[in-house]
Every structure is written in C-alpha cells, then in structure tokens.
Scaffold this active site. Sequence first.
Site, mmCIF file in Angstrom:
data_model
loop_
_atom_site.group_PDB
_atom_site.id
_atom_site.type_symbol
_atom_site.label_atom_id
_atom_site.label_comp_id
_atom_site.label_asym_id
_atom_site.label_seq_id
_atom_site.Cartn_x
_atom_site.Cartn_y
_atom_site.Cartn_z
ATOM 1 N N LYS A 116 -8.650 13.684 -20.435
ATOM 2 C CA LYS A 116 -9.287 12.146 -20.437
ATOM 3 C C LYS A 116 -10.675 12.443 -21.162
ATOM 4 C CE LYS A 116 -8.691 9.306 -17.063
ATOM 5 N NZ LYS A 116 -8.441 8.919 -15.410
ATOM 6 N N GLY A 165 -5.152 7.032 -10.081
ATOM 7 C CA GLY A 165 -6.288 6.813 -9.118
ATOM 8 C C GLY A 165 -6.952 7.811 -8.455
ATOM 9 N N ILE A 203 -19.804 1.594 -13.557
ATOM 10 C CA ILE A 203 -20.130 0.305 -14.060
ATOM 11 C C ILE A 203 -19.732 -0.447 -12.807
ATOM 12 C CG2 ILE A 203 -19.187 -1.426 -15.627
ATOM 13 C CD1 ILE A 203 -20.306 0.981 -17.072
ATOM 14 N N HIS A 208 -10.845 -4.606 -15.082
ATOM 15 C CA HIS A 208 -9.976 -3.566 -15.716
ATOM 16 C C HIS A 208 -8.806 -4.684 -16.512
ATOM 17 C CE1 HIS A 208 -7.103 0.079 -16.066
ATOM 18 N NE2 HIS A 208 -6.225 -1.082 -16.407
ATOM 19 N N LYS A 237 -3.702 0.218 -9.166
ATOM 20 C CA LYS A 237 -3.430 -1.119 -9.152
ATOM 21 C C LYS A 237 -2.276 -1.664 -8.258
ATOM 22 C CE LYS A 237 -3.722 0.015 -13.907
ATOM 23 N NZ LYS A 237 -2.993 0.583 -15.096
ATOM 24 N N ASN A 289 -3.138 5.478 -21.576
ATOM 25 C CA ASN A 289 -1.747 6.066 -21.111
ATOM 26 C C ASN A 289 -0.668 5.831 -22.211
ATOM 27 O OD1 ASN A 289 -2.807 6.647 -18.566
ATOM 28 N ND2 ASN A 289 -2.538 4.290 -18.127
ATOM 29 N N ARG A 291 2.719 6.114 -22.427
ATOM 30 C CA ARG A 291 3.958 5.860 -21.534
ATOM 31 C C ARG A 291 4.180 4.345 -21.455
ATOM 32 N NH1 ARG A 291 2.083 4.684 -16.755
ATOM 33 N NH2 ARG A 291 0.145 5.862 -15.658
ATOM 34 N N VAL A 294 3.693 0.664 -15.299
ATOM 35 C CA VAL A 294 3.993 -0.151 -14.043
ATOM 36 C C VAL A 294 4.284 -1.395 -14.496
ATOM 37 C CG1 VAL A 294 4.110 -0.594 -11.731
ATOM 38 C CG2 VAL A 294 3.545 1.720 -12.506
HETATM 39 P P1 ADP Z 1 -6.406 6.941 -13.739
HETATM 40 O O1 ADP Z 1 -6.284 7.708 -14.764
HETATM 41 O O2 ADP Z 1 -6.391 7.380 -12.170
HETATM 42 O O3 ADP Z 1 -5.572 5.473 -13.743
HETATM 43 P P2 ADP Z 1 -9.064 5.568 -14.831
HETATM 44 O O4 ADP Z 1 -9.759 6.205 -15.668
HETATM 45 O O5 ADP Z 1 -7.800 4.592 -15.467
HETATM 46 O O6 ADP Z 1 -8.038 6.639 -13.913
HETATM 47 O O7 ADP Z 1 -9.732 4.551 -13.819
HETATM 48 C C1 ADP Z 1 -8.849 3.984 -12.744
HETATM 49 C C2 ADP Z 1 -9.764 2.794 -12.170
HETATM 50 O O8 ADP Z 1 -11.124 3.212 -11.534
HETATM 51 C C3 ADP Z 1 -10.228 1.641 -13.159
HETATM 52 O O9 ADP Z 1 -9.155 0.931 -13.287
HETATM 53 C C4 ADP Z 1 -11.226 1.198 -12.562
HETATM 54 O O10 ADP Z 1 -11.005 0.150 -11.682
HETATM 55 C C5 ADP Z 1 -12.127 2.454 -12.130
HETATM 56 N N1 ADP Z 1 -13.101 3.223 -12.903
HETATM 57 C C6 ADP Z 1 -12.850 4.212 -13.727
HETATM 58 N N2 ADP Z 1 -13.761 4.234 -14.255
HETATM 59 C C7 ADP Z 1 -14.919 3.731 -13.887
HETATM 60 C C8 ADP Z 1 -16.197 3.457 -14.265
HETATM 61 N N3 ADP Z 1 -16.829 4.376 -15.097
HETATM 62 N N4 ADP Z 1 -16.864 2.402 -13.690
HETATM 63 C C9 ADP Z 1 -16.389 1.801 -12.746
HETATM 64 N N5 ADP Z 1 -15.142 1.819 -12.374
HETATM 65 C C10 ADP Z 1 -14.283 2.773 -12.968
HETATM 66 P P1 ADP Z 2 0.144 2.659 -14.267
HETATM 67 O O1 ADP Z 2 -0.957 3.578 -14.934
HETATM 68 O O2 ADP Z 2 1.525 2.366 -15.141
HETATM 69 O O3 ADP Z 2 -0.457 1.161 -14.088
HETATM 70 P P2 ADP Z 2 -0.051 4.039 -11.887
HETATM 71 O O4 ADP Z 2 -1.550 4.468 -12.108
HETATM 72 O O5 ADP Z 2 -0.087 3.499 -10.468
HETATM 73 O O6 ADP Z 2 0.569 2.889 -13.027
HETATM 74 O O7 ADP Z 2 0.959 5.306 -11.960
HETATM 75 C C1 ADP Z 2 2.021 5.134 -12.303
HETATM 76 C C2 ADP Z 2 3.274 6.045 -11.671
HETATM 77 O O8 ADP Z 2 2.554 7.525 -11.939
HETATM 78 C C3 ADP Z 2 2.685 6.030 -9.962
HETATM 79 O O9 ADP Z 2 3.853 6.455 -9.334
HETATM 80 C C4 ADP Z 2 1.693 7.306 -9.916
HETATM 81 O O10 ADP Z 2 1.585 8.019 -8.715
HETATM 82 C C5 ADP Z 2 2.257 8.147 -11.147
HETATM 83 N N1 ADP Z 2 0.945 9.084 -11.438
HETATM 84 C C6 ADP Z 2 0.035 8.617 -12.533
HETATM 85 N N2 ADP Z 2 -0.636 9.581 -13.015
HETATM 86 C C7 ADP Z 2 -0.297 10.649 -12.517
HETATM 87 C C8 ADP Z 2 -0.605 12.046 -12.536
HETATM 88 N N3 ADP Z 2 -1.450 12.446 -13.510
HETATM 89 N N4 ADP Z 2 0.137 12.905 -11.820
HETATM 90 C C9 ADP Z 2 0.995 12.583 -10.994
HETATM 91 N N5 ADP Z 2 1.397 11.107 -10.976
HETATM 92 C C10 ADP Z 2 1.024 10.295 -11.363
HETATM 93 MG MG MG Z 3 -5.766 4.299 -15.532
#
Ligand code: ADP
Ligand code: ADP
Ligand code: MG
Length: 449
Positions: A116, A165, A203, A208, A237, A289, A291, A294
């Site tokens: 990332k 998350g 932020i 999102h 989510k 992402n 892929r 969900v």
């Molecule tokens: P993941 O790979 O676990 O999905 P993300 O980087 O997409 O992680 O972030 C997941 C969630 O965390 C976002 O949808 C948002 O709600 C929160 N988030 C991530 N980065 C920030 C940020 N810089 N400021 C505020 N909220 C954030």
């Molecule tokens: P999306 O990003 O599709 O909205 P999620 O963040 O909930 O959905 O992730 C989708 C699925 O993949 C979930 O079952 C979550 O637990 C799993 N997942 C996402 N990222 C990872 C990761 N880096 N390692 C392991 N499991 C992951």
């Molecule tokens: Mg994300």
Amino acid sequence: MMKKILIANRGEIALRIIRTCKEMGIGTVAIYSSIDKESLHVQLADEAFCVGGNRSSESYLNIQNIISAAIISECDAIHPGIGFLSENAEFARKVKEAGLIFIGPDSECIENMGNKSKAREIMKNAGVPVVPGSDGVIVDIEQGMKIASEIGYPVLIKASSGGGGKGMRIANSEDEFQKCFFAAKQEAMSCFGDDSVYIEKLIMNPRHIEFQVLGDNFGNIIHLGERDCSIQRRNQKLIEEAPSSIDDDLRIKMGNAAILAARNVKYVSAGTIEFILDNKNNFYFIEMNTRLQVEHPVTEMITEIDLVKEQIRIASNLKLKFSQEDIEFRGHAIECRINAEDVSNGFRPCPGTITSLLLPGGFGVRIDTILYHGYKIPPFYDSLIAKLVVHGNTRLEAIRKMRRALEELIIDGVQNNIEFQYLIMYHPGFVRGNFNTGFIEKLMKELEK
Ligand code: ADP
Ligand code: ADP
Ligand code: MG
C-alpha cells in the site's frame, strides 16, 4: 472462451462465481477444506477437491494443492475470489507458470498495489491525489516521529501489507506515537508476515467512496461508477450503496482520477480504487484492490453488468463490450453484510449451527449466501454469512425495501447482526444520508446511553 474454471475460494463468493460460470456454460471445480465438505459451493460445483485441513494455511492458502487440483481436473483457469489468495502475487505467478489463466490482473500489478505504501507512491507520481503522509515505509521510530510532526497529529500508522481493516493505529500525539508504532508493527507482522508501516494524516470524519474499474488486454479502461462504503465497524465495511451522494461534477472528477490510477498501472480485470472524501469535498486515494470486492453486487444492480462475467471475458482475451459512454446507472442499490457476530460484544464472530432459516425474496431483492437449514458455520473463516442486496428506483425506495427484506430474514442458531442492520435502516442520520466513517462508533455510544 474457457471451458472449465477452478474457484479457489469458499463461502458465498465461491457460489457467486459458480453461478456465473454455469450461466456461461463453463464447467466448475470447487476446492474445500475438510470441514467444508458439505458446503453448498462443493455441492453446486461440477467437481470438487479437498485441498487440505481446516486452517486456511492448510487449504484455501495452499498454493501447491490448489494448482494441482486445477491441473488434475484439466481446468483452463483459476478464479481466486475475494480474500485468501486473491491478492497474492506469488499465486498469480505460479498459476500462470502452470499454464493456467489467472482470472485477475498480472502478478506484478498485484504486488505493486498490494504494497500500500508503494501504491501511494505510484499514484502520487501519476498525479492522483493521495492522503498527506510518508513517502514510502518508515525506517525507524525517529523518522516516523519526525514525519508525523511535519504532517501534524492525529496520524494513522498503517501496515503496508494491510487489508480487511487490520494493522491500523491512530496516534493523537507524540506520546501515543511511540506506543502505536510498535503495536502497529507487531500487528502487521502477525497478520500479514510483514511489519513495514507507513503514515497517513488521519482525515477527520471522511466518507469512503470507491470506484469500480474494468480494464481489458487492449488498453481499454472504464469505470462503473462509485460505491459509498462509509458505514464501517473497525475499518471494515458493513453497509455499501451505489450511487453515493456526490454530485455529478465530483463524480466526473473522481471517476477521472480512478481511470488515471488504473491506466497508470495498465490495469486489466475488475478492480477498485478506494478514496476517502473529506467534508470539503477533497478526495484522496487510499488503496487499490486488485480483485472483485465483497460489495460488487450494488454496482451490478445499478449497471446491470455481471462483474464476474466481465472478469472471465477479459481473462479470455476478449475486448470490453462497452465504452464509458455506454455505462448508465439505474436506481439505487444497498447491500447489508449479514455477519455471524455479537454486535454488543465488539462484533466478536459467533460460529454455530443454523437451526432455522428464512430467506427474503421479491422484486429487487438479492441474497448471496451459503446458508441452509442445519448448516454449521465453521469457526475458522470470515464471519460474513450472507449479503442482502436490494434495488429501488430511489434511495428511499431501496431503504424501504431493505427494511422489508430484513424483517423477513430469519437466521436462528447463531448470533447475527440482522437487528443491528434493521436499526441502521431506521436511523435518521442514515436515512438522510448524513453519515461518515464514524457513524457506527457514534451509534454504539448512543446505544450505550
Ligand atoms: P484496508 O486495506 O484494510 O481496506 P484501507 O486503507 O482501505 O485499509 O482503509 C480502511 C478504512 O480505514 C477506510 O475505509 C477508512 O474508513 C479508514 N481510513 C483509512 N485511511 C484513513 C485516513 N488516512 N484517514 C481516515 N480514515 C482512514
Ligand atoms: P472488501 O475490501 O472487498 O470490501 P473486506 O475488506 O471486508 O472487503 O475484505 C474481503 C475479505 O478478504 C474479508 O473476508 C477479509 O477478511 C479478507 N481480507 C481482506 N484483505 C485481507 C488480507 N490482506 N489478508 C487476509 N484477509 C484479507
Ligand atoms: Mg480498503
């Protein structure tokens, strides 16, 4: 066109992919862990192979066994689904090396976007706005503190390999930074086997907003609009909808940024560009992402495009059938993730046996689930057990439909979040569209009172 696909996944998403394959006349091969032997995805596929024990590491992450199963069953391709190996660059590479098609982008792209912090760098250089933060990963705590004070607290320490998350810590001050830094690294190591972290400005109260993109092998890239996924618990989510409440001007701007992002990595297949949007309408890239997502059904509902079908067509080297101008949006769709979890106990997963089940139906209602009466939810995997998706002409119509569908839905035997989802569907903040990523936390506090 391919003749047979192995689906390297389980649960509702495996079923979702099998269904489209059937409609396309493509043979299906399921894989399963010992405990998933009776699972619906195994029953509905043409063939099925046990690839290992109950732990994901023994089965759904067992690259060798999965590829062997695909070769033995003479598959043309492997669909990785969501989670598990879907963003594993090594898997994508090995699938290709075995002479099979990986239904997704190439391994280099997966690797770049899966890191990332590197993805941030690539997007920043391409002119896509990113959240103010560190250039690359943090080498040590001194450098981290220096960068954090330059950005200004509060900051977010994020795992480079993070997902789902996990691996995210908020630091409000220098003091907190010290503690959070090591905690974040530790969590990153135990969850993802990689302790590298980077920093982003936190932020405050963002939304999102993410864009669905599709790219083919001929350089065509389009987007299928956006989804609002602000209703989250623990940065994961819970409810997603399409379209979001952004106006047409912003939609064009963000859509262009999403296309720019995808173009920059020569994206092929279905992918998602995730942004956060602050309360002044500034938007920032957070991750891509590589892929299926969900929440892809809400996009399918408003575009009437089957995203899995498009992934398969693209992987079969076919050109996209539509250009950006052809994409039209119709009505409003909402998805509620139904999880087997204890809402009042930190959303703790609650596996168990389904003792009674009634699934809703009717016009504009879709439910993607592997549940059946008597099904035992294993404790080894994700707590997502069903996705309830509705489509209405307007947002309010969709909300009303979701209320009605949630009322019909009965899942007995395991604790679940149906009532909680129902509560949200009546919450004035949600109904007015007045919410951000802090919604659930605020709601939990209101409920405690
Ligand atoms: P993941 O790979 O676990 O999905 P993300 O980087 O997409 O992680 O972030 C997941 C969630 O965390 C976002 O949808 C948002 O709600 C929160 N988030 C991530 N980065 C920030 C940020 N810089 N400021 C505020 N909220 C954030
Ligand atoms: P999306 O990003 O599709 O909205 P999620 O963040 O909930 O959905 O992730 C989708 C699925 O993949 C979930 O079952 C979550 O637990 C799993 N997942 C996402 N990222 C990872 C990761 N880096 N390692 C392991 N499991 C992951
Ligand atoms: Mg994300």
